[in-house]
Design an enzyme around this catalytic site. Structure first.
Site, mmCIF file in Angstrom:
data_model
loop_
_atom_site.group_PDB
_atom_site.id
_atom_site.type_symbol
_atom_site.label_atom_id
_atom_site.label_comp_id
_atom_site.label_asym_id
_atom_site.label_seq_id
_atom_site.Cartn_x
_atom_site.Cartn_y
_atom_site.Cartn_z
ATOM 1 N N GLY A 161 0.830 -1.195 0.000
ATOM 2 C CA GLY A 161 0.000 0.000 0.000
ATOM 3 C C GLY A 161 0.864 1.245 0.000
ATOM 4 O O GLY A 161 2.090 1.193 0.039
ATOM 5 N N GLY B 70 4.542 7.989 2.246
ATOM 6 C CA GLY B 70 5.419 6.868 1.945
ATOM 7 C C GLY B 70 4.658 5.655 1.474
ATOM 8 O O GLY B 70 3.500 5.736 1.079
ATOM 9 N N GLU B 71 5.345 4.514 1.521
ATOM 10 C CA GLU B 71 4.787 3.271 1.008
ATOM 11 C C GLU B 71 5.039 2.141 1.996
ATOM 12 O O GLU B 71 5.917 2.236 2.858
ATOM 13 C CB GLU B 71 5.414 2.929 -0.345
ATOM 14 C CG GLU B 71 5.150 3.971 -1.423
ATOM 15 C CD GLU B 71 5.880 3.653 -2.715
ATOM 16 O OE1 GLU B 71 6.772 2.764 -2.689
ATOM 17 O OE2 GLU B 71 5.583 4.290 -3.743
ATOM 18 N N ASP C 194 -8.294 2.635 14.507
ATOM 19 C CA ASP C 194 -8.644 2.000 13.227
ATOM 20 C C ASP C 194 -8.641 0.483 13.367
ATOM 21 O O ASP C 194 -8.113 -0.233 12.524
ATOM 22 C CB ASP C 194 -7.657 2.438 12.139
ATOM 23 C CG ASP C 194 -8.150 2.085 10.734
ATOM 24 O OD1 ASP C 194 -9.341 1.744 10.598
ATOM 25 O OD2 ASP C 194 -7.350 2.149 9.796
#
Length: 833
Positions: A547, A552-553, A689
């Site tokens: 993702g 960033g990644e 979350d």
């Protein structure tokens, strides 16, 4: 319309290589039949057997449909005699995930040249859709190689970048079984997002039992499913596109062999997503049945000019089997682009004129020019209309906001000693100067605040409280006593002390950091050193991109020798000589200073989290850019995808031959999540979350809570985007989190109840799937008003009453009445045998 492209049309800067002999053998000289420089691209070192380190790479700048490749060696006017006898091709659509090309029999190696002069052309069957292409020389012994290459194909105008379909199935036949699997699918195994036989341009035969064209097994041309495996009666396929498009039709090539109980679909229901949200109104289409003419056929589905960047189609069975070989989409953008291609297929001016006996037809030329002018005029009119509609909508939005601001004459007055961000008497002037109703109403958590668009759902929130001992700002008007009492009850409703103190909001690589840490806890952590070591980047092998977020990644990697870098207290169940699967959060090198500081703070915080049910920080790479943190990753992926691939134990699972998970195992997994949350709550950490997408599954149903679900496109539909800014997992959020911006352990308990509901439904359905995002927000208002009109998630079929009572207790309006995670964990343990 196919439009060929060749390397002479590609710029020098778009051709690169892993290495080169010298400046005269650089990548730009690797063009087919091109004698500049030393006549070819030549890697710096001798190519060894089984070594794929050297490559020549072409960047096509956009996605292309490539059907043919050509190679040539280096002769340089008789001076050279180097060529590649074999080579492999790797391609990528995004530059990060590389895919090895295989032919229809699964072979990767392509036969190359036998001398340095001749050009060898090879058909790519199946063709590839890619932006980046790498030619990688292969040898069976150590030798010097040089290459010149060329690509042939056309620009990929469909805009389709991936599709996600269930795995094809097997049909029993008298001779050989028919396999309807997508054998050329190039998507990741975990997420199944890629392209394959449904986009390879090859239509299946009328009789799928005779797949002799490619010398492969029966059924090769098709991807197919049986209705016995789909109790819902339909197969769902989701298509992702490069941008929002205006879709006119979808063409589906279906097999139709009534003798084999295979027919085209009875009905298709399509859902459309333009941004982050799926439209509420789907489109249904039922093709006309043709019993008299068996044979494969295209079924054209009218998509009624719907705008979307993703389409989810549910194909309903008309018989026992449903077989597809090709699915294509047509859009308004496609038609205009194809029209341009029709009149621009000449790549360079002709070297010679027309023969004397062939002259251009002036009448046809005038007709074509007239048609072109008419089309341009129509396009200009359409653009003007679209721009006018956008301007008009913005004017309406501004007017509605002004009216709303006039109506919202006051906001909730929060006691200055309760929240860190509330103003005291000396700050009334600055509050007067601020015209942001949204900021005054939500003093906490800016990443999860909601603008007046949500507030207008609940008019009573637009009024102020007059509290003893507080001087209201001159810009605020006192509300009625009844509304003030209701709002006061909401604000004073049992929020734990620590969550109402300063909250450290970190901007991690995914946008907003999952864990919300009270400032006091952060101060305690700040005095300790990071208890993780620097890990060598070269020992990380990229597997796939999980993702990406604002800064960033997140990548899935294999780490070699990770066991040597770990504390003795942490034990892997993987031998030391085998790589470990890890998730790597990588901060972009262009991130600003605040993002870098927050990233380092997140590393410090994550290094202190040590619990069997919380993902551990294993190592870091912070001595050079890009900054990375390496965390655990479980081999079975996230809990949402894991459960969606399984079925509950029972007769249905036996008939479908699907993998099963027992009820006791479900309770065991839920208890582990509760245990991990109990640990976080003991540290006064708020997750914000919690959902199955943020829980990873290991061996023997081991569960660990993670935090990068928000960064994955797979779950973008689970988040509600606020006017292009923040995103909210509203279907998992408590009413006070949505309406008041309050995030506490009690709101995490609410999310746990939703997560438990997901688990017992095997993640087959999104929470409140029957409600739109706006209706979910309106339902939170019913929880606030508490007039017995709120809607609860229904009791799952597998859920006993005792377990559903735990869920309902997590969704109580009063936060003080919700159970703690210690109580939830204890109750779940008592239910296990």
């Amino acid at each position: 319309i196919f439009r060929a492209f060749t390397l002479p049309l590609i710029q020098d800067e778009d051709i690169s290589a892993s290495s080169q002999w010298s400046e005269s053998t650089a990548a730009r000289y690797g063009r087919l039949d091109f004698e500049e420089g030393d006549g070819a691209w030549c890697p710096e070192i001798t190519v060894e057997p089984d070594s794929l380190k050297e490559f020549l790479q072409i960047d096509l700048r956009s996605l292309h449909f490539i059907t043919l490749v050509g190679t040539q060696g280096r002769h340089a006017g008789g001076i050279g005699n180097e060529f590649s006898q074999m080579y492999k091709i790797k391609y990528s659509r995004d530059g990060s995930r590389w895919i090895s090309w295989r032919n229809r029999q699964g072979k990767q190696v392509i036969e190359g040249n036998r001398n340095a002069y001749d050009i060898v052309l090879k058909d790519l069957e199946p063709p590839i859709i890619a932006r980046y292409v790498r030619f990688m020389p292969v040898t069976d012994h150590s030798m010097n190689v040089c290459m010149r290459v060329e690509l042939y194909g056309c620009e990929w105008l469909d805009g389709l970048v991936s599709y996600n379909a269930p795995v094809g199935e097997q049909m029993s036949l008298p001779a050989l079984p028919a396999y309807f699997n997508d054998s050329v699918y190039d998507g990741a195994v975990i997420h199944r997002c890629g392209l394959g036989q449904l986009t390879d341009g090859v239509c299946g035969l009328d009789d799928f039992t005779h797949s002799h064209v490619y010398n492969v097994w029966p059924g090769y041309d098709y991807v197919g499913w049986t209705n016995e495996s789909f109790p819902s009666g339909y197969v769902e396929i989701m298509f992702e596109f490069d941008r929002t498009r205006n879709f006119t039709t979808m063409k589906v090539h279906c097999n139709n062999m009534p003798s084999r109980h295979a027919k085209a679909f009875r009905q298709v229901v399509c859902y459309f997503r333009s941004e982050a949200d799926w439209e509420a109104a789907p489109l249904a289409f039922g093709p006309a049945e043709d019993e008299e003419n068996p044979g494969a056929r295209f079924v054209t589905v009218n998509l009624a000019n719907r705008m979307a960047s993703a389409i989810k189609c549910q194909f309903h069975f008309a018989d026992a089997w449903m077989l597809f070989s090709e699915i294509t989409f047509q859009s308004g953008r496609d038609r205009s682009t194809v029209y341009t291609a029709m009149y621009n297929t000449t790549l360079a001016p002709p070297k010679t004129g027309l023969p004397p006996n062939i002259q251009p037809d002036d009448s046809n030329t005038r007709i074509l020019i007239g048609c072109l002018v008419a089309i341009i005029f129509i396009l200009v009119v359409i653009i003007v209309i679209i721009l006018w509609r956008q301007v008009w909508q913005k004017m309406l939005e501004k007017a509605s906001r002004r009216m709303l601001d006039d109506e919202l004459t006051a906001s909730l007055s929060i006691q200055s000693e309760t929240f860190a961000y509330t103003h005291n008497q000396s700050s009334t002037i600055s509050e007067q100067e601020s015209n942001s109703t949204y900021e005054r109403i939500f003093p906490l958590g800016p990443d999860y605040q909601e603008p007046s668009r949500i507030i207008c759902k609940l008019p009573e929130f637009a009024q102020s409280l007059e509290e003893p001992g507080r001087i209201p700002s001159p810009s605020l008007i006192t509300s009625s006593k009844s509304t003030a009492a209701a709002a006061a009850a909401a604000v004073q409703d049992g929020a734990p002390h620590y969550a109402e103190a300063d909250i450290v909001n970190l901007q991690g690589v995914t946008g907003g950091n999952t864990y919300a840490i009270p400032a006091l806890a952060m101060d305690l952590l700040s005095g300790k050193d990071v208890a993780v070591e620097e890990f060598p980047r070269k020992m990380l092998t990229f597997k796939e991109k999980l993702g990406e977020g604002q800064f960033g990644e997140v990548h899935l990697c294999e780490a070699e020798g990770m066991q040597e870098f770990m504390n003795k207290e942490f034990l892997f169940d993987i031998p030391e000589d085998q790589p470990v699967l890890v998730a790597v959060k990588m901060l972009r090198s262009d991130a600003d200073k605040n993002a870098r500081n927050d990233f380092l703070k997140e590393i410090k915080i994550m290094s202190r989290l040590k619990d069997p049910n919380i993902i551990r920080l294993l190592a870091v790479c912070i001595y050079s850019d890009p900054l990375c943190m390496i965390t655990e990753y479980m081999e079975n992926g996230d809990l949402n995808q894991f459960l969606s691939r399984h079925e509950p134990e029972g007769q249905l699972a036996v008939l479908s031959n699907a993998p099963t998970v027992s009820f006791n195992s479900l309770c065991y997994m839920a208890a582990q999540i509760a245990s991990g949350m109990k640990y976080l709550s003991s540290l006064n950490f708020v997750h914000r979350d919690l959902a199955t997408r943020n829980c990873l599954v290991g061996k023997n149903y081991t569960i660990k809570i993670a935090d990068f679900g928000m960064s994955r496109n797979l779950y973008s539909g689970d988040y509600y985007r606020i006017q292009g800014r923040a995103v909210l997992p509203i279907r998992w959020m408590s009413w006070e989190s949505i309406l008041l911006g309050k995030f506490t352990t009690a709101s995490d308990a609410w999310a746990f109840g939703v997560t438990l509901w997901e688990i017992l439904n095997f993640c087959k359905e999104q929470p409140y799937s029957q409600l739109t995002d706006e209706q979910v927000i309106e339902n939170t208002g019913e929880f606030f008003r508490d007039q017995k009109r709120q809607i609860y998630l229904p009791q799952p079929v597998l859920c006993p009453d005792s377990l559903y009572k735990i869920m309902l207790s997590c969704w109580r309006r009063n936060t003080k009445e919700r159970p703690s995670f210690q109580e939830i964990h204890r109750a779940l343990l008592e239910m296990q045998p």
